[in-house]
Design a protein around this motif. Structure first.
Motif, mmCIF file in Angstrom:
data_model
loop_
_atom_site.group_PDB
_atom_site.id
_atom_site.type_symbol
_atom_site.label_atom_id
_atom_site.label_comp_id
_atom_site.label_asym_id
_atom_site.label_seq_id
_atom_site.Cartn_x
_atom_site.Cartn_y
_atom_site.Cartn_z
ATOM 1 N N SER A 99 39.654 -9.357 -16.659
ATOM 2 C CA SER A 99 40.630 -10.329 -16.373
ATOM 3 C C SER A 99 39.869 -11.508 -16.170
ATOM 4 O O SER A 99 38.901 -11.905 -16.742
ATOM 5 C CB SER A 99 41.533 -9.730 -15.064
ATOM 6 N N GLU A 135 48.270 -6.264 -15.545
ATOM 7 C CA GLU A 135 47.505 -5.454 -14.880
ATOM 8 C C GLU A 135 48.437 -4.430 -13.989
ATOM 9 O O GLU A 135 47.969 -3.496 -13.334
ATOM 10 C CB GLU A 135 46.454 -6.403 -13.965
ATOM 11 N N LEU A 180 39.379 -2.829 -13.039
ATOM 12 C CA LEU A 180 40.004 -4.241 -13.635
ATOM 13 C C LEU A 180 38.825 -5.092 -12.842
ATOM 14 O O LEU A 180 38.270 -5.080 -11.837
ATOM 15 C CB LEU A 180 41.163 -4.453 -12.894
ATOM 16 N N LYS A 200 48.373 -12.202 -17.435
ATOM 17 C CA LYS A 200 47.368 -11.063 -16.986
ATOM 18 C C LYS A 200 47.755 -10.334 -15.741
ATOM 19 O O LYS A 200 47.841 -9.106 -15.951
ATOM 20 C CB LYS A 200 46.263 -12.019 -16.546
ATOM 21 N N TYR A 248 37.205 -8.842 -12.478
ATOM 22 C CA TYR A 248 37.561 -10.136 -12.225
ATOM 23 C C TYR A 248 36.327 -11.270 -12.299
ATOM 24 O O TYR A 248 35.758 -11.347 -10.917
ATOM 25 C CB TYR A 248 38.392 -10.334 -11.039
#
Length: 208
Positions: free
Chosen positions: A106, A140, A152, A136, A154
């Protein structure tokens, strides 16, 4: 490991691909432009298709142990529903093929990570990147509720620098200034996470 990579022709995805090959994984790539990987024709199984197509993703997912997605929109600030459509395709294909492990890239500033951003970052995320970040976040939410063994990831601002191996990763990290991380380090983390149980059903904010 039998590993499927989505977004392998992109700048971060190519680092994931190179890392996986160096580690000895058996790699399959789903790509709309298979010719972009012609230099690896004898090392990678390339399936022509679209990551937003359930049929295409399911075909590429046959026999895989894990999936890493490094899908992105390059310099565009419009999502065009890429992430929600790809998440739906991946979730459905994973259930169909019995694949549970998913590592999904992400961006820092999406979802709960927005709270840790600086005022300037929040301004950018809520204006220029508003459309793409909203898509996004929706993707998720679907992944979190899917029942898959997801991670996930980031990353903060992505750079073209070499991998340092000294990055920080955590559910929530204190941020100062304009934090950055190289695509190579993000790829290294994602590949490592796919081979481990440490980050299953966890968020990973990653930065230098």
């Amino acid at each position: 490991m039998n590993l499927l990579i989505l977004g392998a022709t992109g700048p971060t995805g190519r680092h994931v691909l190179d890392r996986a090959l160096a580690a000895g994984d058996t790699v399959t790539v789903l790509a709309r432009r298979p010719e972009a990987l012609a230099d690896l024709a004898d090392q990678v199984t390339v399936v022509a298709g679209d990551a937003t197509s359930h049929k295409d993703v399911a075909k590429a997912m046959i026999g895989q142990d894990a999936v890493i997605s490094a899908l992105g929109r390059s310099t565009s600030v419009r999502a065009d529903d890429l992430f929600t459509r790809a998440a739906a395709a991946v979730i459905a294909a994973a259930e169909e093929q019995g694949v549970s492990r998913l590592v999904w890239m992400s961006s820092f500033g999406v979802g709960d990570t927005y709270k840790s951003a600086s005022a300037l970052q929040k301004l950018m995320y809520s204006t220029f990147l508003r459309n793409i970040y909203a898509n996004k976040e929706l993707s998720e939410k679907a992944i979190r509720s899917s029942g898959l063994d997801w991670t996930l990831v980031y990353p903060t601002l992505l750079t073209k620098g070499p991998a340092k191996g000294t990055y920080l990763a955590g559910n929530c990290l204190p941020m100062k200034g304009n934090p950055k991380i190289s695509r190579a380090d993000v790829a290294a983390f994602m590949h490592k996470a796919a081979h481990s149980t440490e980050w299953i059903q966890r968020d990973a904010v990653i930065t230098d």
